[in-house]
Design an enzyme around this catalytic site. Sequence first.
Site, PDB file in Angstrom:
ATOM      1  N   CYS A  19     -11.610  21.114 -28.277  1.00 49.23           N
ATOM      2  CA  CYS A  19     -12.885  20.758 -28.847  1.00 49.23           C
ATOM      3  C   CYS A  19     -13.207  19.283 -28.851  1.00 49.23           C
ATOM      4  O   CYS A  19     -12.392  18.464 -28.492  1.00 49.23           O
ATOM      5  CB  CYS A  19     -12.897  21.189 -30.296  1.00 49.23           C
ATOM      6  SG  CYS A  19     -11.619  22.350 -30.693  1.00 49.23           S
ATOM      7  N   MET A  54      13.265  27.310  -2.909  1.00 49.38           N
ATOM      8  CA  MET A  54      12.609  28.573  -2.562  1.00 49.38           C
ATOM      9  C   MET A  54      12.449  29.438  -3.819  1.00 49.38           C
ATOM     10  O   MET A  54      12.886  29.065  -4.882  1.00 49.38           O
ATOM     11  CB  MET A  54      13.340  29.336  -1.456  1.00 49.38           C
ATOM     12  CG  MET A  54      13.474  28.582  -0.149  1.00 49.38           C
ATOM     13  SD  MET A  54      11.928  27.911   0.520  1.00 49.38           S
ATOM     14  CE  MET A  54      11.117  29.374   1.133  1.00 49.38           C
ATOM     15  N   ASN A  73      -8.663  19.309 -33.099  1.00 47.79           N
ATOM     16  CA  ASN A  73      -8.787  19.379 -31.649  1.00 47.79           C
ATOM     17  C   ASN A  73      -7.376  19.391 -31.122  1.00 47.79           C
ATOM     18  O   ASN A  73      -6.707  18.374 -31.086  1.00 47.79           O
ATOM     19  CB  ASN A  73      -9.547  18.157 -31.124  1.00 47.79           C
ATOM     20  CG  ASN A  73      -9.516  18.082 -29.608  1.00 47.79           C
ATOM     21  OD1 ASN A  73      -9.208  19.068 -28.943  1.00 47.79           O
ATOM     22  ND2 ASN A  73      -9.828  16.920 -29.076  1.00 47.79           N
ATOM     23  N   GLY A  74      -6.913  20.570 -30.747  1.00 48.44           N
ATOM     24  CA  GLY A  74      -5.542  20.625 -30.274  1.00 48.44           C
ATOM     25  C   GLY A  74      -5.021  22.033 -30.229  1.00 48.44           C
ATOM     26  O   GLY A  74      -5.773  22.996 -30.345  1.00 48.44           O
ATOM     27  N   CYS A 118      17.818  21.126   5.975  1.00 47.88           N
ATOM     28  CA  CYS A 118      17.262  22.333   6.577  1.00 47.88           C
ATOM     29  C   CYS A 118      17.613  22.371   8.064  1.00 47.88           C
ATOM     30  O   CYS A 118      17.200  21.483   8.815  1.00 47.88           O
ATOM     31  CB  CYS A 118      15.748  22.348   6.410  1.00 47.88           C
ATOM     32  SG  CYS A 118      14.968  23.727   7.233  1.00 47.88           S
ATOM     33  N   CYS A 164      11.599  29.254   9.117  1.00 51.98           N
ATOM     34  CA  CYS A 164      12.406  29.152   7.889  1.00 51.98           C
ATOM     35  C   CYS A 164      13.314  30.362   7.787  1.00 51.98           C
ATOM     36  O   CYS A 164      12.913  31.484   8.065  1.00 51.98           O
ATOM     37  CB  CYS A 164      11.482  29.095   6.673  1.00 51.98           C
ATOM     38  SG  CYS A 164      12.306  29.426   5.104  1.00 51.98           S
ATOM     39  N   CYS A 222      16.228  23.210   0.759  1.00 49.44           N
ATOM     40  CA  CYS A 222      15.133  22.240   0.891  1.00 49.44           C
ATOM     41  C   CYS A 222      15.427  20.967   0.110  1.00 49.44           C
ATOM     42  O   CYS A 222      15.116  19.871   0.554  1.00 49.44           O
ATOM     43  CB  CYS A 222      13.827  22.817   0.379  1.00 49.44           C
ATOM     44  SG  CYS A 222      13.550  24.531   0.775  1.00 49.44           S
ATOM     45  N   GLU A 277       1.159  18.329  -2.924  1.00 50.05           N
ATOM     46  CA  GLU A 277       1.077  17.029  -3.589  1.00 50.05           C
ATOM     47  C   GLU A 277       1.722  15.979  -2.700  1.00 50.05           C
ATOM     48  O   GLU A 277       2.924  15.979  -2.517  1.00 50.05           O
ATOM     49  CB  GLU A 277       1.808  17.069  -4.929  1.00 50.05           C
ATOM     50  CG  GLU A 277       2.276  15.684  -5.364  1.00 50.05           C
ATOM     51  CD  GLU A 277       1.809  15.276  -6.736  1.00 50.05           C
ATOM     52  OE1 GLU A 277       2.197  15.933  -7.689  1.00 50.05           O
ATOM     53  OE2 GLU A 277       1.055  14.292  -6.830  1.00 50.05           O
ATOM     54  N   LYS A 334       8.225  26.365 -11.018  1.00 52.94           N
ATOM     55  CA  LYS A 334       8.582  25.455 -12.108  1.00 52.94           C
ATOM     56  C   LYS A 334       7.369  25.095 -12.943  1.00 52.94           C
ATOM     57  O   LYS A 334       7.026  23.928 -13.073  1.00 52.94           O
ATOM     58  CB  LYS A 334       9.247  24.189 -11.568  1.00 52.94           C
ATOM     59  CG  LYS A 334       8.506  23.555 -10.398  1.00 52.94           C
ATOM     60  CD  LYS A 334       9.137  22.242  -9.982  1.00 52.94           C
ATOM     61  CE  LYS A 334       8.515  21.752  -8.713  1.00 52.94           C
ATOM     62  NZ  LYS A 334       9.098  20.535  -8.206  1.00 52.94           N
TER      63      LYS A 334
END
Lengths: 480, 1545
Positions: free
Chosen positions: B22, B501, B256-257, B1145, B1134, B1140, B918, B969
């Site tokens: 909020c 993996m 707010n939380g 690899c 693969c 990895c 990423e 993860k």
Amino acid sequence: MGKITGFLEYEPEDRDYDPVEERIQHYREFVLPLPEDELKKQGARCMDCGIPFCHNGCPVNNIIPDWNDLVYRGDFKKAIEVLHSTNNFPEFTGRICPAPCQEACTLNIDDQPVTIKTIECAIIDKAWDEGWVEPVMPRHRSGKTVAVVGSGPAGMACAQQLARAGHTVTLFEKNHKIGGLLRYGIPDFKMEKSHVDRRVAQMTAEGVKMRTNCHVGVDITVDQLTQEFDAVVFAGGAEQPRDLPVPGRELDGVHFAMDFLTQQNRRVSGERLKVNKEIWATGKNVVVIGGGDTGSDCVGTSIRHKAKGVLQIEIMPKPPEAVDKGTTWPDWPMKLRTSSSHQEGATRDWAITTKRFLGEDGKLTGIETVRVEWQRDEKGTMKLVEVPGTEAVIKAELVLLAMGFVHPVHDGMVKDSGVELDPRGNVKANTEAYATSKAKIFTAGDMRRGQSLVVWAIREGRQCARAVDEFLMGYTLLPR
Amino acid sequence: MYRAGLPEAQGLYDPTRERDSCGIGFVANIRNVKSHAIVRQGLQVLANLNHRGAEGADPLTGDGAGILIQVPDRFFREECKSLGITLPEVGHYAVGMVFLPQGEAQRRACEQAIERCAAAEDQKVLGWRDLPVDNSVLSDEVREIEPFVRQIFIGRGDNCPDVDTFERKLFVIRKQSHITVREKSLAGPEAFYIPTLSSRTICYKGMMLATHVDGYFTDLKDPRIESAIALVHQRFSTNTFPSWERAQPFRFLCHNGEINTVRGNINWMFARRASMSSKRMGKDLDKLWPLIGDGASDSATFDNALELLISGGYSMAHAMMMMIPEAWNDNPLMDAKQRAFYEYHAALMEPWDGPAAVAFTDGRQIGATLDRNGLRPARYIVTDDGLVVLGSEVGVLDIPESKIVKKWRLQPGKMFLIDLEEGRIIDDDEIKSELAAAHPYQDWLDKTQIRLVDLPADVEPMAPDPKTLLDRQQAFGYSQEDLKFFLLPMAVGSDDPVGSMGRDIPHAVLSDRPKMLYDYFKQAFAQVTNPPIDSIREESVMSLVSLIGPRPNLLDMESGGSHMRLEVKQPILTSEELEKIRHIESREDNPFRSVTLDICYPAKNGAAGMKDAVDALCARARDKVKEGYNIIILSDRGLDADNVAIPALLATGAVHHYLIREGLRTHSGLVVETGEARVVHDMCLLAGYGAEAINPYLAFDSIEHLEDALPKDCSVEDAHYHYIKALNKGLMKVMAKMGISTYQSYCGAQIFDAIGLSSAFVDAYFTKTATAIEGVGLLEIAEETLRRHKAAFGDDPTLRDDLDVGGEVQYRIRGEEHMWNPDTVGKLQHAVRGNSRDVYRQFSATMDDNSRKLKNLRGLFEFKWADEPVPLDEVESAAEIVKRFASGAMSFGSISYEAHSTLAVAMNRIGGRSNTGEGGEEAERFKTLPNGDSKRSAIKQVASGRFGVTAEYLRNADEIQIKMAQGAKPGEGGQLPGHKVDAVIARVRHSTPGVGLISPPPHHDIYSIEDLKQLIHDLKNVNPTARISVKLVSIVGVGTIAAGVAKAYADHVLISGGDGGTGASPITSVMHAGAPWEIGLAETHQTLVLNKLRGRIRVQSDGGIRTGRDVVMAALLGADEMGIATGSLIALGCIMMRKCHLNTCPVGVATQDPVLRARFKGQPEHVINYFFFVAEEVREIMAKLGFRTINEMIGRTDRLDTVEAIKHWKAKGLDLSRILYKPEMGPDVAVYHRESQDHKLDQALDNQLIAQARSAIDTGKPVKIETAVKNTNRTIGAMLSGEVAGKYGHAGLRDDTIYIKANGTAGQSFGAFLAKGITLELEGDANDYVGKGLSGGRLIVYPSKDVKYKPEDNIAVGNVVLYGAISGEAYFRGVAGERFAVRNSGAVAVAEGVGDHGCEYMTGGVVVVLGATGRNFAAGMSGGIAYVLDESNDFELRCNKAMVALEPVSEDPRATNRPPTEVNGLSEVFTNMNGDDALRLRILIERHMHFTNSSRAREIIAKWDEYLPKFVKVMPIDYRNALAKMQTTAEREAKSEIPMTAQRD
């Protein structure tokens, strides 16, 4: 585990052989083991894969990465425990297995696979040397009795497993000694028979009763077995050889490979030959028909007999020397394989078929051959077509038929028992229950699956033992 | 009809999973001068925070808003008079705001209930008033559930000597009324709710938009409504189901939380009931239970608890400090007395842990506080005439700058309080010092605190012989993998082990093997609505301190120093420590009595005997507690061949909940001594279900027996120590992934979802844990335990000398089954390489069969074929279907360039989408290749590290994906070790070769749903044509979050399965976090449809989709699109090495090693073949199902059936009907994506800026623009930057080509992604996220010339400024908030003070702070340089020195002797990063002075020699080494050229 970058650091190394000129003078093994420090490096090349493809490449599902790692770390004692947990007789497979595991090794995609077979052999050899191989005694006896018919690798493995589960096992063998093809088929220079003897000693200590010279179906009936024993396992192999019914087959000098090899193995071990006529290659032009492992054994034996010349011919085309691993790995690829026997001085020819045996005075003098091609017909099935104008005559005083085995011998035990056969003439049973159509009768090994590798026989023997144990006890702890 | 807002639970939708977040604020007159103006201003604040809220499918349906004010006496007095009610004097009457049923009979019944309750407490009911309301401002939907609103007036009874007593009675009346109405069902099918009943405050709230609060409650427009305070709240709920009572403010606060530990807090509140008594409240206390209504939001729950504490006599500030304590543990800066205060209160109550900004008032005081990590914004201003305005943003009220005397923010853990009666502001230090000094807390602690370490040593039991050890390990289910992958690495490396993996083994309930009870639980994690914490870099807020033993009476305010407490630093006990506890009674003067309860029972009683054994155990525990034992040790050391142990987790959960139910739990501590727990996940579960300490003795024994495998320099004691350390780190990580920072709050918080446990079982022993698909019960769990026990003590030859192989991490014979195995991998590769559909069919048949062999949930489904199949050629073409496929987010860095670009080419050829992952993407790849191929990834991922996220990168996207979580993860960050950061990767990520990179667990600009909405808005501004996607991970409750995501205007949501892959992640997380995609997808689809939001958003699913059957399953469960990541990697070669993370690899897919990369053999065709095989298979299935298009098929769960033949002994209890639930909403409600979001970009200020800058963009001719701004102008400059980057790339325009001068308060994300060539000069101040992703532009912020305050002592810009900045400059005259320059890659910045966590994760650039910093400066900083002016000489205490060195800045004549007027360019700043510090510093300060006219800078320049020694240089160690290495290489290269030149000579 192991060495993460081992495969990038260590060159592949494998066992070498004694020089040809030396080794063909005798029938002893001639493979030179790797020194232990080298062996550890080879173990370190194993990458401990997330999916160890070797593991399924291997018919007994040897837990290869684990013992590779143990060898790398020098723990041979633990290594043999792990190895024995999936394979009753690693010294057999460590010598004569074509090692499909190595084809499946992930290093084989781009590189040389880990020398799994060599490591396996070294582990068990060391174990025997160190006295680590001991009888494994059951904690409890079940009071159940099992007859295992046939003492080849399948029968031996089956009997050993069942004995360890606490059952009283009798192993029936028609020959004088235990071992089946291991003893009578495989030449000593590939595997010395003391390896089999040691295992027989171990199994005897574990309580397996050995009934040699007892041919089931001849010396004793199947009914007697089923009455006397709580379960019976047929592990009699696939001994019916494929024949070559062309003109001249009856000529003196045309023999089945197994007759030739068995005689020589008996000679080496000092056993009576029990035959009218010995088969010798000495001084002869020998043609081995059939390009498989048995044919290769005939080549090596003939060379040791000091044949004048040895030619091995094969009806299939020459396989490629290298394969597209992209579409074969991790499976067993069709490729040209050159055995140690081939290196000893044989010529090989492919896509060639025998039209007739030629002879004089009933004695073989040569064979008439023609080249063939495999063509696809309009239905898409492959057909064998002779190539006109390629007929030839090859000089030969001895022909050894090594074209494989069609199925088990039916006469005697199989017919008498009335078990159902599969379309290929093998005794019918699935790989879960290993049960034949007849109550109490099980089957394993080549008798069930048709001719195959020793390692497959061991697998079947083990799995069948598990099925029998479950049948007898209602549950089983034997590993698959 | 007024109903309690939320619909019933249906399908997978569960109303208790609602999340909200909020905007909050208040306006107060410090001197308590009541006026209508304050009320008007409060409402104005609400309106200006409107963008922080959300609207539902109908734009008139807000999520709720409200205002809390002092009781306006004049207004009520006059109103009542006209109603014939005479009000007594102020303080002698109360007003109740009541939501009543519309039905008259029920309404009357409810009214009478209140009246009776009031009478029962001897208070006088004075009368009722009907409220004038105007419901035309409500949406139709809300009008349907509108309550009948009335006000009740109650006069103070004679039994109330003072107002406090009266208020307490009113509390009782309110509670009793609610209870009576509920118990007697007086409201009928309608609801009943009393927002406030008080003599001091009154709340007007409801389900209207923030701008319509006074439109509905017309009272509020009456000038007689006067108050000195106005507390306001605007809600953003993750769904659109309207709920009147969930609107805020509550009685005392607005929040707010999120309270992450709320389940545990509720349990502990309940558990305390029996031990709670209060002299003040006497018998009234009993009338308040149940204190907390089930289904109340966490904020309401918090309000209930706060109200209890206040009624019990705590002051508001005191209570807030107990519930939201500052991070006191290991804080060197905290005053000793305050520390003692917090430490003392830790035993009374565990923190209500989670991000929070709370504004609170009781009508006499008004204040606000922030959670310990400062995860919510709160800014305030004070004017010269005594007005205070506090809000989530600055600029919410137009106040002339000249009137402002202070602009500041709430700091983490700090409080801000206005005492209206005293007429002054009391600052944090004063409040807390006063409270801390009220009692001798330190003396009390000294008297009562027993630290386990201080107890005399005891003898630990000897580890057993190897045979016994093996038997025990087997009985407790140890596998070889436990030793190989967990215990040994933990004992050596002190870390929770990492793997790679995804998970492809069956869920515990579907496995043929006996699984541990732990395996049935999945760790929950924070995503979107609250942030996970970085337990490593922000360890300063984490604490594993655990208090063992009974808890004191929460409301005991008298006998403070008498309650003894036993404290441990962390909860994992060595065997020696356990013996200390076991023998604790033998210590003199010791209040503790421990008893060990054996949790084993005779094995001969079998599985069926476990129920009785558990019952008996609970009864024994109860008896022992009643006998006065106050530490219970549950022990399974009694296990042997004849006695089997109840699973320790079951025993713990059972005893914990039993004691809670008996009201005895706080009378005793609970310690678990078990051979069963060994890995992090096990410890987490034991903790989550109530264990205050754990002794995993068998793990210690096992490690002792691994001695031979330990390195030579590692003793057994070391190994044990390492193991505990690894468990501690793991525990903190798991806590942190849910945003929980203290073990005390985590303990009993049940942050897990059950997969495959029956409700009956869960209700009995793990009460209130979510279980989505039912499953096994006690009998099956017992059976599994017995099987293990039998195997351990039986004759199994494979277990004679060895443990079971396990086979969960790696494929093994006799081990667990894997979907990806030699057979499936081999077949898929053969199929795609040989382009063989036949081989593919074999592959998919095997895979689907594996699914069906109960390895995953979809394996339990079967298609209901159509009676009349459609001809195959009428089915949508494969070429169309493949456009719905994506290849999964995998960064260049985690996989090789070859693999990454091949995937991109393949996906571009078929019109599907590849994903950057990423880690950025090289700009070269944005160009199409001569052959028409493109290596440009269609999806650009924006993850928490923001590596390479430039305006140019975003501009070159078809889809921008905000990665909130990753299946392998969730809730965790990542780390790319330095050795993997080669020159190319460093270039793409804008970092330094050889220096490691950290992705934080949270996005530092997303701590809440409204933050996500803001980031979506930012990204959409940069690239209006790209669709914005949000990646979530499947978990129970994800559907609600997805609804919030849809309301935050995402175009696309990805529900990723918990089984998804990773390049590196703790194995614990791969195995135990996140749910299967089937559950999350189904819940998402159902919730979106129920909320009428489904049509606005595309839904994608991934995380284990492999075959055509899987794709069709996904569509039927509600997916528009599907991602296949691991499958496409396997197609490229693969082989699931799961290496990895090791860079080894062997097939060149997941490695940066050039030797191994050369082995890569993947071709685009391989992926294309695979995707077409899948699509063709999809078509075949569609034809048989009778569908012509995918759209027809989406959400058609009616075409799925559960496999009739679930005969599996464990799976038979599963109930999948909730997954297959199909909400029936009628044809108007979309069930697949067919509409689009309105991003409201047309309202952006940038439209004008772009128009004004058009010629500059087109021709490069400089332009100057001047504009006024306010807080509702968000993301200024981003759209403009998108235009520039689109045309000129990252290089941008020449400096100052577009010069914008802005005046006022800028909204959030001012200057986000600002491109090079644009300068934004702001006279005024700005909110959060200034300069996020700065891409070369220049930002200047300084206060208005009119201000009277000292700029360097006031705040200029908000939190998380320059997050992920790539390059450019920023100068702020004034102080910046928390997390300044977090993850800065290359920008230079000057500020005059920063908050906590400054320069966190920074990898490049230069930051100058001309003032104080907060705590934890430079945490995780691996690159760049910071210079801090440390005048108070305590910077060292504020700096996190784990990765940086602190150095003085040495004098440099070049710096000192510079001409005073010259302003140099930036070129010298970056020339020699390993030196020239003084020069660099000087240039930057000069520039700061030049751009902002800073007096601070002027002073420093003037007295350079005096100030220079006070500067501290913060230099990352790895960065310095990398720079030195680069320098030597450069020098060597330079040298090697010399001989060549010489030769030429």
